[in-house]
Scaffold this motif. Structure first.
Motif, mmCIF file in Angstrom:
data_model
loop_
_atom_site.group_PDB
_atom_site.id
_atom_site.type_symbol
_atom_site.label_atom_id
_atom_site.label_comp_id
_atom_site.label_asym_id
_atom_site.label_seq_id
_atom_site.Cartn_x
_atom_site.Cartn_y
_atom_site.Cartn_z
ATOM 1 N N LEU A 127 68.843 33.417 43.199
ATOM 2 C CA LEU A 127 67.406 33.328 43.433
ATOM 3 C C LEU A 127 66.657 32.945 42.153
ATOM 4 N N GLY A 128 65.840 31.907 42.274
ATOM 5 C CA GLY A 128 64.994 31.498 41.152
ATOM 6 C C GLY A 128 65.702 30.630 40.128
ATOM 7 N N LEU A 129 67.023 30.435 40.291
ATOM 8 C CA LEU A 129 67.748 29.577 39.350
ATOM 9 C C LEU A 129 67.736 28.127 39.863
ATOM 10 N N VAL A 130 68.196 27.224 39.032
ATOM 11 C CA VAL A 130 68.173 25.797 39.399
ATOM 12 C C VAL A 130 68.949 25.549 40.695
ATOM 13 N N THR A 131 70.108 26.213 40.803
ATOM 14 C CA THR A 131 70.941 25.989 41.994
ATOM 15 C C THR A 131 70.203 26.384 43.273
ATOM 16 N N ASP A 132 69.425 27.453 43.198
ATOM 17 C CA ASP A 132 68.622 27.880 44.352
ATOM 18 C C ASP A 132 67.625 26.777 44.723
ATOM 19 N N TYR A 133 66.949 26.257 43.704
ATOM 20 C CA TYR A 133 65.965 25.190 43.975
ATOM 21 C C TYR A 133 66.643 23.943 44.549
ATOM 22 N N VAL A 134 67.840 23.645 44.033
ATOM 23 C CA VAL A 134 68.549 22.447 44.522
ATOM 24 C C VAL A 134 68.901 22.617 46.006
ATOM 25 N N VAL A 135 69.453 23.786 46.339
ATOM 26 C CA VAL A 135 69.830 24.018 47.747
ATOM 27 C C VAL A 135 68.592 23.948 48.639
ATOM 28 N N MET A 136 67.517 24.594 48.191
ATOM 29 C CA MET A 136 66.299 24.593 49.014
ATOM 30 C C MET A 136 65.698 23.182 49.123
ATOM 31 N N ALA A 137 65.779 22.415 48.043
ATOM 32 C CA ALA A 137 65.256 21.039 48.089
ATOM 33 C C ALA A 137 66.060 20.206 49.092
ATOM 34 N N LEU A 138 67.384 20.424 49.069
ATOM 35 C CA LEU A 138 68.224 19.700 50.036
ATOM 36 C C LEU A 138 67.866 20.111 51.468
ATOM 37 N N CYS A 139 67.553 21.395 51.627
ATOM 38 C CA CYS A 139 67.167 21.871 52.969
ATOM 39 C C CYS A 139 65.867 21.195 53.416
ATOM 40 N N VAL A 140 64.909 21.135 52.511
ATOM 41 C CA VAL A 140 63.630 20.501 52.866
ATOM 42 C C VAL A 140 63.875 19.039 53.231
ATOM 43 N N ALA A 141 64.730 18.377 52.425
ATOM 44 C CA ALA A 141 65.022 16.969 52.703
ATOM 45 C C ALA A 141 65.707 16.824 54.068
ATOM 46 N N GLY A 142 66.711 17.661 54.309
ATOM 47 C CA GLY A 142 67.447 17.602 55.568
ATOM 48 C C GLY A 142 66.536 17.828 56.761
ATOM 49 N N PHE A 143 65.564 18.690 56.558
ATOM 50 C CA PHE A 143 64.651 19.023 57.633
ATOM 51 C C PHE A 143 63.581 17.956 57.823
#
Lengths: 526, 317
Positions: free
Chosen positions: B124-140
């Motif tokens: 949570l709050g680390l770069v990897t978290d942001y990357v996964v969430m960004a990919l989710c937003v993109a996928g969605f």
């Protein structure tokens, strides 16, 4: 219950698997064409896709050649008695149905009798029919009460409805009952187990077919099955079909949207050209029964409002090579081409339109325009049309809908406020429009006419005269008169002539130009 | 448990009846006439009237509904007004591509999304978290047809590894079938995995802040064990709910994906039937879909018992 479901699913799966087709040396032509084949009784629909596929399966007694003249097809020879009342037809030797049985005179007679109950020209023959009987297994006689020069034209006609010959046991099905079994004697036979509406329609070479010796011409001449199978694959997305063509998964796409041309034209393995058929035409259809369009001056104002050039550009953009501006109601390039009486719709003139509206006393009553938004051409050309009408002084109520709704609403004869209509656009293929007998707009037959119901005694008389005319020169002269009268009362307004753009892999060859596209004689190399 | 099952199945009856009435009314009251569409451009009013009579469309709506109910009582969904083929056969012919696509997409989504969601929550709050969430937003956010055409261009047209279009049924071999489903499955997975990953992450974050997790950590359990043993099984209920709902939605047919990849599934059958006003087919598909939805929801409800002992107890009692 579960077992039944599983069994049915397995059956469905096997059916789909079978539809992939066996591998090996078999040549399979895979095509994408417009429309779906949901049924195959060509007397139950005037849909072109059904008719065109039926042409592969069924043979006809006579067929139209590349010059739109009737030529013998199943018939070897025929004679006409001196009094012009008795025809004798002799069938070619060796004709056989797909079930292996020989084609007989009895089959032809039953097929003719069923066809006459549905087709308008068939009905004209039926009115004059004295007797029809088999002379022997391969010859039959048609005896008329009076001479009728259109009999062979009727047997050769291809538009609503062709006379397809089928076994007597099937042809005895009442004309009010749809056929469930499709056995013909054409160059291809239907593979019913592989036909899944909405997915695929498959025919295979009929090994027993005996082609005529003449070179193919239009729908006439030698029909040779150049491939072992033809699979008509259903796509709901044009881009997917184009991608499948580029990847070599299909061989032919009948209608390519103009915006996809640059992609296809870059690929050296793909040939892009106008479809080798007469062409198409979209038309403005006008309801003659409802105000203000019941006033001929208002209809003539509408002629001045339209622009063929703008309409065609809405479809093809700047590609002027893909369409032509055409003044002929019976198609440019057809035997009855003429420009008589077409001046009003060949030169857009809003001022003249406004003057005619004023002369007609047009009070701004809204014109209800039926505008399907799920059909690309009607949608885009309709938008141009509505805009032009407004500029010409019409008040237009642009009613947007889907095609199925439009099909229903256009049959409504009530005033526009009660679900009726005034104007819409539709399209017909050239093979229907080119002949005054099949052109749906020029009968002037009131209630019995095509939607819009133009009612005009002189036009009715001209239609009858044309029907009975026995030589080409007389027919041409009457067709010119029909166009003049039709333009005068504005039965319909053509919006320009075009051919669909087709694309195919260069491994495919042998398309025969003609009134419509058929796939016999088409070959495919590795 | 049997009583629970019986009561739930009994509750499907009013649902099905409601679907039946609503779909029937919507179709028949709405504009459009299959007889006119079927007759084609050249048809006269007389010919259209003949077709209407043949299809009973000239009867009052109540009579048409009663005719339909009588058919259903005989387990007959009717026949297509166009092809004359039984609706049940048409649905079964189109069921396999849809079912296979739903299964492969759900499986791949869960395999990708649950680990991704857990991974993001733990960082949570680390770069990897942001990357996964960004990919989710993109996928969605990226429309499935854009992803579909891009995948098609690269893997089918440029590289030629996979077919552009069409479906190969299981009967032609599992490998062939999976190959034909690879691109549509990947295109849809990007969408559904994004949803499941976000739910997994959010639920796991909630669970990780619970007292029993703090207790587990206080006992000195390693973090990996805390997550695997105590946290993961408690995210089951919301994740299964989302996965189940997504699976049901996929079974209803994914029209755009089926169109882009030319899959002959239920979605295309439904849309084609609606556009052509093939009433019996639309009614049949909707009825079957409603039933499937009810069954999937029931299975999802039953699966809660696996994750939550309180629900298990409730069901037993």
């Amino acid at each position: 219950m579960l077992r039944i479901v599983i069994a049915a699913w397995l059956a469905g799966s096997l059916c789909l698997a079978a539809s992939i087709g066996p591998a090996g040396a078999e040549t399979v032509l895979k095509i994408k064409n417009t429309g779906d084949i949901k049924q195959l009784d060509a007397l139950f629909t005037s849909a072109y896709p059904v008719r065109d596929m039926a042409y592969l399966i069924y043979d006809t007694l006579f067929s139209l050649d590349g010059n739109y003249r009737a030529q013998p097809q199943m018939v070897e020879s025929h004679t006409l008695s001196e009094d012009g009342k008795t025809y004798v037809f002799k069938l070619r030797q060796g004709l056989s149905f797909h079930d292996g049985k020989p084609v007989t005179a009895a089959d032809c007679i039953a097929s003719i009798e069923r066809w006459m109950k549905k087709d308008s020209l068939g009905a004209e023959i039926d009115k004059r029919l004295d007797a029809i009987r088999a002379i022997d297994a391969t010859a039959f006689e048609v005896r008329l009460k009076e001479p009728f020069a259109r009999l062979i034209d009727g047997f050769a006609r291809m538009t609503a409805y062709p006379l397809f010959v089928m076994p007597e046991r099937l042809a005895r099905t009442p004309a009010t009952t749809e056929l469930k079994e499709f056995v013909g004697s054409g160059p291809f036979k239907l593979l019913p187990d592989e036909w899944v509406p909405g997915v695929k329609f498959v025919v295979a070479k009929h090994g027993g077919y005996k082609p005529r010796g003449e070179a193919p011409s239009g729908l006439a001449g030698g029909k040779t099955a150049g491939v072992d199978r033809i699979e008509r694959i259903q796509f709901s997305d044009d881009l997917s079909a184009v991608n499948a063509l580029l990847a070599g998964e299909i061989d032919y796409v009948a209608e390519v949207p103009a915006e996809m041309l640059p992609v296809l034209e870059k690929d050296k393995s793909i040939q892009v050209a106008k479809a080798p058929i007469l062409g198409k035409n979209f038309q403005v259809v006008i309801n003659h029964t409802q105000p203000p369009m019941d006033n001929v001056k208002v209809r003539q104002a509408l002629q001045y409002a339209i622009s063929q050039s703008d309409s065609m550009q809405a479809v093809f953009g700047g590609r002027k090579d893909l369409y032509q501006l055409c003044p002929a109601l019976f198609m440019c390039g057809s035997p009855y081409e003429t420009d008589v009486g077409s001046e009003r719709f060949m030169k857009q003139d809003f001022e003249k339109a406004k003057a005619l509206l004023k002369e007609a006393g047009y009070d701004g009553t809204p014109i209800v325009y039926l505008h399907p938004m799920d059909a690309k051409v009607q949608r885009d050309v309709g938008t141009v049309m509505v805009n032009a009408m407004r500029k010409a002084g019409f008040t237009v109520e642009d009613v947007q809908m889907d095609t199925a709704t439009m099909f229903t609403r256009r049959t409504n004869k009530n005033p526009p406020k009660q679900g009726g209509w005034n104007v819409f656009i539709t399209g017909f293929a050239g093979d229907a429009l080119m002949d005054p007998l099949t052109n749906p707009y020029v009968t002037g037959a009131c209630e019995k006419a095509f939607v819009g119901w133009p009612c005009d005694k002189p036009l009715q008389e001209l239609w009858q005269t044309f029907l009975l005319a026995s030589d080409d020169a007389a027919r041409k002269a009457i067709a010119v008169e029909m166009q003049a009268r039709s333009n005068e009362i504005v039965t319909y307004i053509p919006l320009g002539q075009f051919n669909d753009l087709s694309a195919w892999r260069k491994s495919v060859s042998g398309f025969v130009p003609g009134p419509t596209l058929t796939y016999w004689n088409v070959r495919k190399s590795d | 448990m049997a009583r629970f099952l019986f009561s739930r199945l009994l509750a499907t009856l009013p649902v099905m009846l409601t679907v039946l009435v609503v779909v029937f009314m919507l179709l028949h009251i709405g504009p459009g006439d299959p007889a006119a569409a079927m007759a084609g451009d050249n048809a006269s009013a007389e010919q259209i009237a003949q077709i209407r009579q043949r299809l009973h469309l000239d009867q009052p709506l109540v009579v048409q509904f009663l005719i339909y109910l009588r058919q259903l009582a005989q387990f007959d969904l009717g026949v297509s007004v166009y092809s004359g083929r039984p609706v049940a056969t048409m649905i079964l012919q189109r069921a396999e591509p849809t079912l296979m696509l739903a299964l492969t997409t759900t499986l791949l989504s869960v395999l990708v999304a649950v680990p991704a969601g857990v991974f993001a929550a733990r960082r949570l709050g680390l770069v990897t978290d942001y990357v996964v969430m960004a990919l989710c937003v993109a996928g969605f956010s990226i429309p499935v047809f854009v992803i579909g055409y891009a995948l098609m261009q690269v893997f089918a047209i440029e590289l030629g590894w996979l077919p552009v279009q069409g479906y190969r049924p299981l009967a032609s071999g599992l490998w062939n079938s999976l190959r034909s489903l690879t691109l549509p499955t990947v295109a849809l997975t990007l969408l559904f995995a994004a949803l499941v990953a976000r739910i997994t992450r959010a639920t796991l974050l909630n669970v990780l802040s619970e007292d029993y997790i703090r207790t587990a950590r206080a006992k000195g359990l390693p973090e990996r064990k805390v997550v695997a043993t105590h946290a993961l099984k408690n995210i089951g209920v919301p994740v299964v709910t989302v996965v189940g709902t997504s699976f049901a939605a996929l079974l209803g047919g994914v029209v755009v994906t089926e169109s882009v990849f030319n899959l002959p599934g239920i979605g295309r059958l439904t849309v084609d039937s609606i556009l052509s006003r093939d009433y019996p087919v639309v009614q049949g598909v909707m009825l079957v879909f409603a039933f499937v939805l009810v069954v999937v929801n029931l299975l999802v409800d039953l699966s809660y018992a696996l994750f939550d002992p309180r629900i298990r107890q409730d069901m037993r009692s």
